[in-house]
Design a protein around this motif. Sequence first.
Motif, mmCIF file in Angstrom:
data_model
loop_
_atom_site.group_PDB
_atom_site.id
_atom_site.type_symbol
_atom_site.label_atom_id
_atom_site.label_comp_id
_atom_site.label_asym_id
_atom_site.label_seq_id
_atom_site.Cartn_x
_atom_site.Cartn_y
_atom_site.Cartn_z
ATOM 1 N N LEU A 13 0.862 -1.176 0.000
ATOM 2 C CA LEU A 13 0.000 0.000 0.000
ATOM 3 C C LEU A 13 0.897 1.224 0.000
ATOM 4 N N SER A 14 0.644 2.133 -0.923
ATOM 5 C CA SER A 14 1.352 3.413 -0.946
ATOM 6 C C SER A 14 0.379 4.452 -1.495
ATOM 7 N N PRO A 15 0.619 5.730 -1.176
ATOM 8 C CA PRO A 15 -0.326 6.764 -1.596
ATOM 9 C C PRO A 15 -0.569 6.754 -3.111
ATOM 10 N N LEU A 16 -1.818 7.049 -3.473
ATOM 11 C CA LEU A 16 -2.158 7.201 -4.888
ATOM 12 C C LEU A 16 -1.362 8.353 -5.466
ATOM 13 N N ARG A 51 -5.095 14.340 -6.947
ATOM 14 C CA ARG A 51 -4.403 15.527 -6.420
ATOM 15 C C ARG A 51 -4.922 15.859 -5.016
ATOM 16 N N HIS A 52 -6.239 15.772 -4.847
ATOM 17 C CA HIS A 52 -6.832 16.003 -3.525
ATOM 18 C C HIS A 52 -6.275 14.998 -2.507
ATOM 19 N N CYS A 53 -6.179 13.734 -2.924
ATOM 20 C CA CYS A 53 -5.630 12.708 -2.030
ATOM 21 C C CYS A 53 -4.207 13.061 -1.611
ATOM 22 N N ALA A 60 -1.689 16.220 6.335
ATOM 23 C CA ALA A 60 -2.174 15.335 7.401
ATOM 24 C C ALA A 60 -3.684 15.487 7.579
ATOM 25 N N GLY A 61 -4.401 15.571 6.452
ATOM 26 C CA GLY A 61 -5.855 15.653 6.479
ATOM 27 C C GLY A 61 -6.485 14.334 6.899
ATOM 28 N N PRO A 62 -7.815 14.290 6.986
ATOM 29 C CA PRO A 62 -8.493 13.088 7.470
ATOM 30 C C PRO A 62 -8.553 11.937 6.464
ATOM 31 N N LEU A 63 -8.212 12.180 5.188
ATOM 32 C CA LEU A 63 -8.254 11.141 4.163
ATOM 33 C C LEU A 63 -6.848 10.611 3.882
ATOM 34 N N ARG A 64 -6.704 9.292 3.906
ATOM 35 C CA ARG A 64 -5.452 8.649 3.518
ATOM 36 C C ARG A 64 -5.801 7.618 2.448
ATOM 37 N N GLY A 78 -5.947 -1.923 -7.232
ATOM 38 C CA GLY A 78 -7.143 -1.317 -6.659
ATOM 39 C C GLY A 78 -6.759 -0.210 -5.708
ATOM 40 N N THR A 79 -7.734 0.203 -4.899
ATOM 41 C CA THR A 79 -7.503 1.290 -3.949
ATOM 42 C C THR A 79 -8.139 0.954 -2.603
ATOM 43 N N ILE A 80 -7.609 1.569 -1.571
ATOM 44 C CA ILE A 80 -8.225 1.524 -0.246
ATOM 45 C C ILE A 80 -7.996 2.882 0.386
ATOM 46 N N ASP A 81 -9.058 3.430 0.968
ATOM 47 C CA ASP A 81 -8.847 4.689 1.663
ATOM 48 C C ASP A 81 -9.375 4.607 3.079
ATOM 49 N N LEU A 82 -8.726 5.386 3.910
ATOM 50 C CA LEU A 82 -9.095 5.525 5.313
ATOM 51 C C LEU A 82 -9.543 6.955 5.542
ATOM 52 N N ARG A 83 -10.650 7.100 6.233
ATOM 53 C CA ARG A 83 -11.132 8.436 6.621
ATOM 54 C C ARG A 83 -11.173 8.481 8.139
ATOM 55 N N PHE A 84 -10.387 9.392 8.681
ATOM 56 C CA PHE A 84 -10.254 9.523 10.126
ATOM 57 C C PHE A 84 -11.330 10.423 10.728
#
Length: 175
Positions: A13-16, A51-53, A60-64, A78-84
């Motif tokens: 897993l690494s940032p988009l 770009r938003h991601c 250090a926003g709530p979306l990773r 594929g993708t996986i995102d976490l929302r804090f």
Amino acid sequence: MHEVKLSDGIITLSPLRLDDVEAHLAGEDELLVRWLNGGPGTREGIEAYFRHCREQWDTAGPLRAFGIRTGADEVLAGTIDLRFAGEGLAPGQVNAAYGLYPSWRGRGLATRAVLLASRYAASEGGTEVVIQVEPENPGSAAVAQRAGFTPGTPTHSKGGTRFDWYIRDLRLAVR
């Protein structure tokens, strides 16, 4: 921001990033459009979202948002995102949403991604990971169950959509 890279030896897993746009567009199918994306992607829309991601990572926003990558060449599967933070989440709860491109489904990669992302959420202060699944999406519910999540109380979005909740307590050992 330092580059986050998580791996279990099978997936990474690494940032988009912007160079993932083409692979994402090529992998999008009716299931991703229905359950995850909310509509068919366009090059401009996906670039703006990626770009938003990146901005979320940088601030250090709530979306990773992570790309789920496989193989030595880290092909985007594929993708996986976490929302804090988000609608219906209590403090410490982290929402996970994921999707694999059709050729990568059925290999256990989504379950692996959920487990890796859960470890990351715990390292960032999350106490529970929540997966919200529409009842008509049994594949996503099966991923949650294979990853050790337990059913929670169903909820409804502001738009009236029912979501079954699956919850994993991160204060216990995340394997």
